[in-house]
Design an enzyme around this catalytic site. Structure first.
Site, PDB file in Angstrom:
ATOM      1  N   ASP A  43      45.749  11.321 -56.035  1.00  0.00           N
ATOM      2  CA  ASP A  43      44.723  10.770 -55.161  1.00  0.00           C
ATOM      3  C   ASP A  43      45.186   9.400 -54.678  1.00  0.00           C
ATOM      4  O   ASP A  43      46.032   8.770 -55.330  1.00  0.00           O
ATOM      5  CB  ASP A  43      43.379  10.640 -55.885  1.00  0.00           C
ATOM      6  CG  ASP A  43      42.207  10.602 -54.927  1.00  0.00           C
ATOM      7  OD1 ASP A  43      41.624  11.678 -54.651  1.00  0.00           O
ATOM      8  OD2 ASP A  43      41.883   9.513 -54.414  1.00  0.00           O
ATOM      9  N   VAL A  70      49.375  10.980 -49.404  1.00  0.00           N
ATOM     10  CA  VAL A  70      50.189  12.129 -49.011  1.00  0.00           C
ATOM     11  C   VAL A  70      50.744  12.001 -47.591  1.00  0.00           C
ATOM     12  O   VAL A  70      51.622  12.769 -47.191  1.00  0.00           O
ATOM     13  CB  VAL A  70      49.416  13.453 -49.135  1.00  0.00           C
ATOM     14  CG1 VAL A  70      49.088  13.751 -50.580  1.00  0.00           C
ATOM     15  CG2 VAL A  70      48.165  13.458 -48.258  1.00  0.00           C
ATOM     16  N   ASN A  96      44.859  19.726 -50.953  1.00  0.00           N
ATOM     17  CA  ASN A  96      43.447  19.454 -50.712  1.00  0.00           C
ATOM     18  C   ASN A  96      43.190  18.122 -50.016  1.00  0.00           C
ATOM     19  O   ASN A  96      42.168  17.963 -49.351  1.00  0.00           O
ATOM     20  CB  ASN A  96      42.691  19.495 -52.050  1.00  0.00           C
ATOM     21  CG  ASN A  96      41.287  18.928 -51.941  1.00  0.00           C
ATOM     22  OD1 ASN A  96      40.389  19.566 -51.401  1.00  0.00           O
ATOM     23  ND2 ASN A  96      41.088  17.707 -52.448  1.00  0.00           N
ATOM     24  N   TYR A 161      38.603  15.908 -36.314  1.00  0.00           N
ATOM     25  CA  TYR A 161      38.707  16.677 -37.557  1.00  0.00           C
ATOM     26  C   TYR A 161      39.013  18.144 -37.306  1.00  0.00           C
ATOM     27  O   TYR A 161      39.864  18.744 -37.978  1.00  0.00           O
ATOM     28  CB  TYR A 161      37.404  16.540 -38.350  1.00  0.00           C
ATOM     29  CG  TYR A 161      37.355  17.364 -39.609  1.00  0.00           C
ATOM     30  CD1 TYR A 161      38.150  17.038 -40.712  1.00  0.00           C
ATOM     31  CD2 TYR A 161      36.511  18.474 -39.709  1.00  0.00           C
ATOM     32  CE1 TYR A 161      38.100  17.800 -41.873  1.00  0.00           C
ATOM     33  CE2 TYR A 161      36.450  19.228 -40.868  1.00  0.00           C
ATOM     34  CZ  TYR A 161      37.243  18.891 -41.943  1.00  0.00           C
ATOM     35  OH  TYR A 161      37.198  19.644 -43.077  1.00  0.00           O
ATOM     36  N   LYS A 165      42.211  20.567 -38.740  1.00  0.00           N
ATOM     37  CA  LYS A 165      42.083  21.747 -39.579  1.00  0.00           C
ATOM     38  C   LYS A 165      42.698  22.985 -38.936  1.00  0.00           C
ATOM     39  O   LYS A 165      43.054  23.935 -39.627  1.00  0.00           O
ATOM     40  CB  LYS A 165      40.614  21.973 -39.957  1.00  0.00           C
ATOM     41  CG  LYS A 165      40.121  20.951 -40.974  1.00  0.00           C
ATOM     42  CD  LYS A 165      41.027  20.944 -42.204  1.00  0.00           C
ATOM     43  CE  LYS A 165      40.666  19.879 -43.212  1.00  0.00           C
ATOM     44  NZ  LYS A 165      41.564  19.900 -44.383  1.00  0.00           N
ATOM     45  N   THR A 196      29.656  17.420 -51.020  1.00  0.00           N
ATOM     46  CA  THR A 196      30.646  16.497 -51.569  1.00  0.00           C
ATOM     47  C   THR A 196      30.272  15.065 -51.190  1.00  0.00           C
ATOM     48  O   THR A 196      29.463  14.851 -50.280  1.00  0.00           O
ATOM     49  CB  THR A 196      32.047  16.795 -51.019  1.00  0.00           C
ATOM     50  OG1 THR A 196      32.050  16.544 -49.601  1.00  0.00           O
ATOM     51  CG2 THR A 196      32.443  18.246 -51.277  1.00  0.00           C
TER      52      THR A 196
END
Length: 254
Positions: A43, A70, A96, A161, A165, A196
């Protein structure tokens, strides 16, 4: 993991999970831990990552935490190198890590586009690239990418976004073909609206509207996405590659 809490669906499998400190990443880490995996958790945020690693170690899980972004090639190389140095191999990658910006075309900035694509796009590509390199050496492995319903259905406020994806879904399908003859499976999940912390911080009126579009009439739970990820990563899905599995309460069935 102690035998009374693990049924062993990924027993002993070295699993790298990016973006693991919160939300679906955390739920996936906890689910894989109960199934006997050896975990490498990543993370950007050190403190919540350390807290999760500590909690899992206290339950007897073999786990290490590696903080890093990442979007950085050096950081991803370090994650994979340390995974192999610690556990000897990489069996599973759950790519993820990601951000969920809200922006329509008028309000979106170039900086927001670049930031989102750096994490959701380049970060996923890099994670897959360097994890797959280790899997190919062993002639086997499984990768699960996090896509979204936004990769299949147009939505207001997702001008940045949603396209990111599309990268996740496209990368999944192309890598599945590229790596099939090397023993590496690549699949993805496409969650709908999931409860979340990232979603909780979004506009409530917008969330309520999107939730109402899910035929099951509610948000999904992180654990429900983790269950789908576990299936695709496990040997139960041994003849599945290139699939993008909706976990969306029926959203894409309409």
């Amino acid at each position: 993991m102690p035998t009374d809490t693990s049924s062993g669906r990924v027993q002993g499998k070295v699993t790298v999970i990016t973006g693991a400190a919160r939300g679906m990443g955390r739920a996936t880490a906890e689910r894989f831990a109960r199934e006997g995996a050896k975990l490498v958790l990543n993370d950007r945020d050190q403190q919540p990552l350390d807290e999760l690693v500590h909690a899992l170690k206290n339950k007897g899980v073999e786990v290490i935490g590696i903080a890093g972004d990442v979007a950085s090639e050096d950081a991803v190389k370090r994650i994979m190198t340390e995974s192999v140095a610690t556990f000897g191999r990489i069996d599973i990658l759950v790519a993820n890590a990601g951000v969920i910006p809200e922006a329509d075309l008028a309000s979106a900035t170039v900086d927001l586009w670049d930031h989102t694509m750096a994490i959701d796009g380049r970060g996923m590509f890099l994670s897959c690239k360097y994890a797959a390199a280790e899997m190919v050496k062993a002639g086997k492995g499984a990768i699960v990418c996090l896509s979204s319903i936004s990769a299949f259905a147009g939505q207001k406020g997702q001008a940045v976004y949603g396209p990111a994806k599309f990268v996740a879904s496209g990368l999944t399908k192309h890598l599945a073909i590229d790596l099939a003859d090397k023993g590496v499976r690549v699949n993805a999940v496409a969650p709908g609206t999931i409860d979340t912390p990232a979603v909780a911080g979004m506009d409530k009126e917008g969330i309520d509207k999107v939730v109402s579009m899910h035929p099951l009439g509610r948000m999904g739970k992180p654990e429900e996405v983790a269950n789908a990820i576990l299936f695709l990563a496990s040997d139960e899905a041994s003849f599945i590659t290139g699939a993008v599995l909706p976990v969306d309460g029926g959203y894409l069935a309409q």
